[in-house]
Design a protein around this motif. Structure first.
Motif, PDB file in Angstrom:
ATOM      1  N   ARG A 281      -0.228  10.212  -6.750  1.00 52.89           N
ATOM      2  CA  ARG A 281      -1.484  10.017  -6.029  1.00 52.89           C
ATOM      3  C   ARG A 281      -1.557   8.670  -5.313  1.00 52.89           C
ATOM      4  O   ARG A 281      -2.294   7.776  -5.707  1.00 52.89           O
ATOM      5  CB  ARG A 281      -2.674  10.201  -6.970  1.00 52.89           C
ATOM      6  N   ASN A 282      -0.755   8.560  -4.257  1.00 55.47           N
ATOM      7  CA  ASN A 282      -0.805   7.406  -3.358  1.00 55.47           C
ATOM      8  C   ASN A 282      -0.667   6.086  -4.118  1.00 55.47           C
ATOM      9  O   ASN A 282      -1.574   5.249  -4.113  1.00 55.47           O
ATOM     10  CB  ASN A 282      -2.104   7.407  -2.550  1.00 55.47           C
ATOM     11  N   PRO A 283       0.466   5.879  -4.762  1.00 58.60           N
ATOM     12  CA  PRO A 283       0.611   4.696  -5.613  1.00 58.60           C
ATOM     13  C   PRO A 283       0.847   3.395  -4.844  1.00 58.60           C
ATOM     14  O   PRO A 283       0.739   2.315  -5.427  1.00 58.60           O
ATOM     15  CB  PRO A 283       1.832   5.041  -6.465  1.00 58.60           C
ATOM     16  N   VAL A 284       1.207   3.488  -3.567  1.00 53.83           N
ATOM     17  CA  VAL A 284       1.487   2.290  -2.765  1.00 53.83           C
ATOM     18  C   VAL A 284       0.690   2.370  -1.470  1.00 53.83           C
ATOM     19  O   VAL A 284       0.145   3.417  -1.117  1.00 53.83           O
ATOM     20  CB  VAL A 284       2.997   2.170  -2.460  1.00 53.83           C
ATOM     21  N   THR A 285       0.602   1.256  -0.775  1.00 56.67           N
ATOM     22  CA  THR A 285      -0.081   1.256   0.509  1.00 56.67           C
ATOM     23  C   THR A 285       0.676   2.144   1.487  1.00 56.67           C
ATOM     24  O   THR A 285       1.866   2.442   1.307  1.00 56.67           O
ATOM     25  CB  THR A 285      -0.173  -0.159   1.078  1.00 56.67           C
ATOM     26  N   PHE A 286      -0.003   2.558   2.532  1.00 55.58           N
ATOM     27  CA  PHE A 286       0.630   3.472   3.478  1.00 55.58           C
ATOM     28  C   PHE A 286       1.746   2.776   4.260  1.00 55.58           C
ATOM     29  O   PHE A 286       2.724   3.407   4.646  1.00 55.58           O
ATOM     30  CB  PHE A 286      -0.419   4.060   4.405  1.00 55.58           C
ATOM     31  N   SER A 287       1.622   1.479   4.485  1.00 58.66           N
ATOM     32  CA  SER A 287       2.717   0.758   5.138  1.00 58.66           C
ATOM     33  C   SER A 287       3.931   0.703   4.227  1.00 58.66           C
ATOM     34  O   SER A 287       5.077   0.863   4.682  1.00 58.66           O
ATOM     35  CB  SER A 287       2.268  -0.653   5.528  1.00 58.66           C
ATOM     36  N   ASP A 288       3.701   0.502   2.925  1.00 62.09           N
ATOM     37  CA  ASP A 288       4.826   0.532   1.986  1.00 62.09           C
ATOM     38  C   ASP A 288       5.408   1.930   1.877  1.00 62.09           C
ATOM     39  O   ASP A 288       6.620   2.104   1.714  1.00 62.09           O
ATOM     40  CB  ASP A 288       4.383   0.047   0.605  1.00 62.09           C
ATOM     41  N   THR A 342      -6.891   4.917  10.055  1.00 60.00           N
ATOM     42  CA  THR A 342      -6.724   3.492   9.770  1.00 60.00           C
ATOM     43  C   THR A 342      -6.660   3.174   8.281  1.00 60.00           C
ATOM     44  O   THR A 342      -5.936   2.248   7.885  1.00 60.00           O
ATOM     45  CB  THR A 342      -7.871   2.680  10.399  1.00 60.00           C
ATOM     46  N   VAL A 343      -7.406   3.904   7.461  1.00 65.68           N
ATOM     47  CA  VAL A 343      -7.440   3.608   6.029  1.00 65.68           C
ATOM     48  C   VAL A 343      -6.454   4.472   5.257  1.00 65.68           C
ATOM     49  O   VAL A 343      -5.738   3.980   4.385  1.00 65.68           O
ATOM     50  CB  VAL A 343      -8.865   3.788   5.469  1.00 65.68           C
ATOM     51  N   TRP A 344      -6.379   5.758   5.602  1.00 63.62           N
ATOM     52  CA  TRP A 344      -5.552   6.694   4.845  1.00 63.62           C
ATOM     53  C   TRP A 344      -4.193   6.942   5.497  1.00 63.62           C
ATOM     54  O   TRP A 344      -3.455   7.834   5.071  1.00 63.62           O
ATOM     55  CB  TRP A 344      -6.302   8.005   4.633  1.00 63.62           C
ATOM     56  N   GLY A 345      -3.848   6.173   6.507  1.00 59.26           N
ATOM     57  CA  GLY A 345      -2.506   6.208   7.072  1.00 59.26           C
ATOM     58  C   GLY A 345      -2.081   7.553   7.610  1.00 59.26           C
ATOM     59  O   GLY A 345      -0.879   7.836   7.697  1.00 59.26           O
ATOM     60  N   GLY A 346      -3.046   8.400   7.970  1.00 53.86           N
ATOM     61  CA  GLY A 346      -2.717   9.727   8.460  1.00 53.86           C
ATOM     62  C   GLY A 346      -2.485  10.750   7.366  1.00 53.86           C
ATOM     63  O   GLY A 346      -2.255  11.926   7.663  1.00 53.86           O
ATOM     64  N   TYR A 347      -2.552  10.337   6.097  1.00 52.62           N
ATOM     65  CA  TYR A 347      -2.362  11.278   4.992  1.00 52.62           C
ATOM     66  C   TYR A 347      -3.690  11.959   4.673  1.00 52.62           C
ATOM     67  O   TYR A 347      -4.277  11.796   3.605  1.00 52.62           O
ATOM     68  CB  TYR A 347      -1.837  10.551   3.755  1.00 52.62           C
ATOM     69  N   GLY A 348      -4.184  12.723   5.625  1.00 52.08           N
ATOM     70  CA  GLY A 348      -5.446  13.404   5.451  1.00 52.08           C
ATOM     71  C   GLY A 348      -5.896  14.037   6.752  1.00 52.08           C
ATOM     72  O   GLY A 348      -5.168  14.045   7.750  1.00 52.08           O
ATOM     73  N   ALA A 349      -7.102  14.554   6.749  1.00 52.38           N
ATOM     74  CA  ALA A 349      -7.697  15.143   7.942  1.00 52.38           C
ATOM     75  C   ALA A 349      -9.199  14.964   7.849  1.00 52.38           C
ATOM     76  O   ALA A 349      -9.794  15.124   6.771  1.00 52.38           O
ATOM     77  CB  ALA A 349      -7.345  16.632   8.049  1.00 52.38           C
ATOM     78  N   ARG A 410     -10.771   0.257   0.220  1.00 53.93           N
ATOM     79  CA  ARG A 410     -10.741   0.148   1.682  1.00 53.93           C
ATOM     80  C   ARG A 410     -11.636   1.204   2.326  1.00 53.93           C
ATOM     81  O   ARG A 410     -12.245   0.957   3.371  1.00 53.93           O
ATOM     82  CB  ARG A 410      -9.297   0.280   2.181  1.00 53.93           C
ATOM     83  N   THR A 411     -11.720   2.386   1.707  1.00 54.49           N
ATOM     84  CA  THR A 411     -12.660   3.393   2.210  1.00 54.49           C
ATOM     85  C   THR A 411     -14.084   2.871   2.103  1.00 54.49           C
ATOM     86  O   THR A 411     -14.902   3.041   3.026  1.00 54.49           O
ATOM     87  CB  THR A 411     -12.511   4.711   1.431  1.00 54.49           C
ATOM     88  N   GLY A 412     -14.401   2.230   0.988  1.00 58.24           N
ATOM     89  CA  GLY A 412     -15.710   1.629   0.831  1.00 58.24           C
ATOM     90  C   GLY A 412     -15.983   0.584   1.889  1.00 58.24           C
ATOM     91  O   GLY A 412     -17.097   0.507   2.457  1.00 58.24           O
ATOM     92  N   GLU A 413     -14.987  -0.221   2.203  1.00 55.56           N
ATOM     93  CA  GLU A 413     -15.150  -1.250   3.230  1.00 55.56           C
ATOM     94  C   GLU A 413     -15.353  -0.627   4.603  1.00 55.56           C
ATOM     95  O   GLU A 413     -16.143  -1.120   5.424  1.00 55.56           O
ATOM     96  CB  GLU A 413     -13.942  -2.183   3.222  1.00 55.56           C
TER      97      GLU A 413
END
Length: 560
Positions: A281-288, A342-349, A410-413
């Protein structure tokens, strides 16, 4: 025998053929094989996220031994699903406790503690045949009394209110047979027998005790492939191989060590260096993630997750959020597509509907929509008598985001900045998981939360939990907290509960969506495309869907 209304191929069989198929699946498994029990429909494939690297194919012969190092974040608050059935808990305890069945990748049910489930001709009873010779980790024999106790006492404490609401009584006519008698026909019952709410707990260790303070809550005793060894809070949880597991030759691993690592950069470093083999479940940042997926020793798995949505839930008891115009303004103020990008790195819709695209047969197209429109948001707030005051603020709003990690903060922000642009002075709560869970689900001490949840192939339970009267369960984590109540919603969900008329279910679900999308007690933001990071030495991680439920009995590590 009633038809499930879920799997057309299975439903096309005659009633005797369907019952025979269920029994034969169990009989084959008794001999050690792993056949699939015909049932259900696998969730539709998710819209494309960044393409994952391919995991190395498993060798023909699994290697025995080794320690799988996995990452836990946030640390579970408890190891008792009946106290808190969150995913950090289930990811660990699904290896300790087994269920009656599990869901296979083909959407069919796979026997575990149970060998078969047979529906009566009138649809008012299900007979569950259990596996012989299973023992709890403390050596006590497993049997029908454990299943009866779990269904009657433990399951009602979980989110699975749809299941327990239709049960009239449970009997155990012999040590290996359980009969579940229903108030009305409910052919989709089999969907819930393999769900993560269907854990079987040890009656001999829980009956007559305080279920909240029982020491087994944090030193669990199960029947699964791994035995709880120790939990050093803030550091690690250790599970060791069950030498008496009922499936011959399993598990392959000697142990699993769950390292508690709350910093995403540290998790990325451990996965990159091989200090950890697995994280879900998304253990690292999307850039990582983009960097790690290029490394030869790692793969990203996005395929093994159920359809999941991320939402804002409003406390309708609050004098501000009780106003529909305020909730609608918040919906118009948030750019969901930008949030995903921007927040979810494209891993979503982006999602502007109650049901995700992974359940296409239930998606409604003519419900109210709230496109990104800050000007419309400002107009709604002005018309509601909430103009900008000195300093430009209309009112203050606290957003308590679910404290599951960086993506959630980050979603909260992102939401905070979106609301501030239309004059809402939004601040973040920033609570730890235990405090957040207590304040939200027991105390109802919040204005707005963000959270997420998964959807089964049949959405009855999700609708019940989010919108129906059966979701009103004070103290039960991930139940309904909005305070929303609608008699028409309850009527429609009561009608669909029997599951007999598949066409009627779809129509009623669409009606439910039209109503709740207009009332907006919950604002869906996006469909989440979770990913795991898996070392290439790890095999069979994708044997079953839904990694938070997979018991890892067949997972193994290659030497190189």
């Amino acid at each position: 025998m009633q038809r499930t209304g879920i799997n057309p191929v299975f439903d096309s069989l005659s009633d005797p053929a369907r019952r025979r198929l269920l029994r034969l699946a169990g009989a084959a498994l008794a001999g050690g094989a792993l056949p699939r029990l015909a049932h259900g429909t696998a969730a539709a494939p998710a819209p494309a996220a960044p393409a994952p690297a391919k995991a190395a194919p498993s060798a023909a012969t699994p290697e025995r031994g080794g320690t799988l190092v996995a990452l836990a974040f946030p640390e579970p608050s408890t190891l008792a699903f009946h106290v808190n059935g969150s995913n950090p808990n289930l990811l660990v305890t699904s290896k300790i406790y087994d269920r009656l069945f599990v869901n296979g990748n083909d959407g069919k049910l796979v026997p575990r503690l149970a060998l078969s489930a047979e529906e009566s001709k009138d649809g008012l009873a299900w007979t569950i045949r259990l596996r012989r010779g299973v023992t709890w980790h403390d050596g006590h024999p497993f049997g029908a009394d454990d299943v009866k106790y779990s269904i009657e006492t433990m399951w009602p404490r979980s989110m699975n209110s749809s299941f327990t609401a239709v049960i009239e009584r449970v009997t155990a006519p012999d040590p290996l047979t359980v009969v579940v008698r229903l108030k009305e026909p409910w052919p989709v019952l089999v969907n819930y027998l393999g769900s993560n709410s269907g854990v079987i707990m040890p009656r001999h260790l829980y009956e007559g005790t305080d279920l909240v303070t029982n020491p087994c809550n944090n030193r669990p005793v199960g029947t699964g492939p791994f035995v709880f060894k120790e939990w050093q809070r803030g550091s690690h949880i250790v599970l060791e191989r069950n030498p008496n597991y009922y499936l011959p030759g399993l598990p392959h691993l000697d142990r699993i060590v769950w390292k508690v690592v709350n910093d995403s950069a540290s998790r990325a470093a451990m996965l990159e260096t091989g200090a950890a083999h697995y994280a879900a479940r998304n253990p690292v940042t999307f850039s990582d993630a983009a960097r790690l997926r290029q490394l030869p020793g790692l793969a990203l798995d996005t395929a093994q997750y159920e359809p999941s949505t991320y939402w804002l839930e409003f406390n309708l008891r609050d004098p501000l959020l009780g106003k529909p115009a305020v909730r609608q303004a918040i919906a118009h103020a948030i750019d969901r597509a930008a949030l995903v990008r921007t927040v979810w790195g494209g891993y979503g819709a982006a999602l502007d509907a109650p049901v995700p695209s992974g359940l296409p047969q239930y998606v409604v197209k003519d419900a109210a929509r709230y496109p990104f429109d800050p000007r419309r948001a400002e107009q709604l707030l002005d018309a509601a008598g909430l103009p900008r005051k000195a300093g430009g603020w209309r009112f203050r709003l606290v957003h308590d985001f679910i404290p599951f990690g960086d993506d959630y903060r980050r979603t909260g922000e992102f939401v905070r900045q979106a609301l501030r642009r239309v004059g809402i002075d939004c601040v973040l709560g920033g609570k730890d998981l235990s405090t957040w869970t207590r304040d939200v689900f027991t105390g109802r001490q919040f204005q707005m939360i963000s959270s997420w949840g998964s959807w089964m192939p049949d959405p009855q339970s999700s609708f019940d939990i989010r919108y129906g009267k059966r979701g009103d369960r004070v103290g039960v984590p991930w139940s309904k907290v909005s305070g929303y109540s609608n008699a028409e919603i309850d009527r429609l969900l009561d009608q669909t509960r029997s599951g007999v008329d598949r066409a009627a279910r779809a129509v009623n679900y669409q009606r439910v969506q039209r109503i709740v999308q207009a009332d907006l007690p919950v604002l869906q933001l996006l469909e989440v495309r979770f990913f795991s990071v898996v070392g290439r030495r790890v095999h069979n991680i994708d044997e079953f869907p839904y990694q938070t439920r997979n018991n890892f009995a067949n997972v193994w590590l290659s030497k190189a």
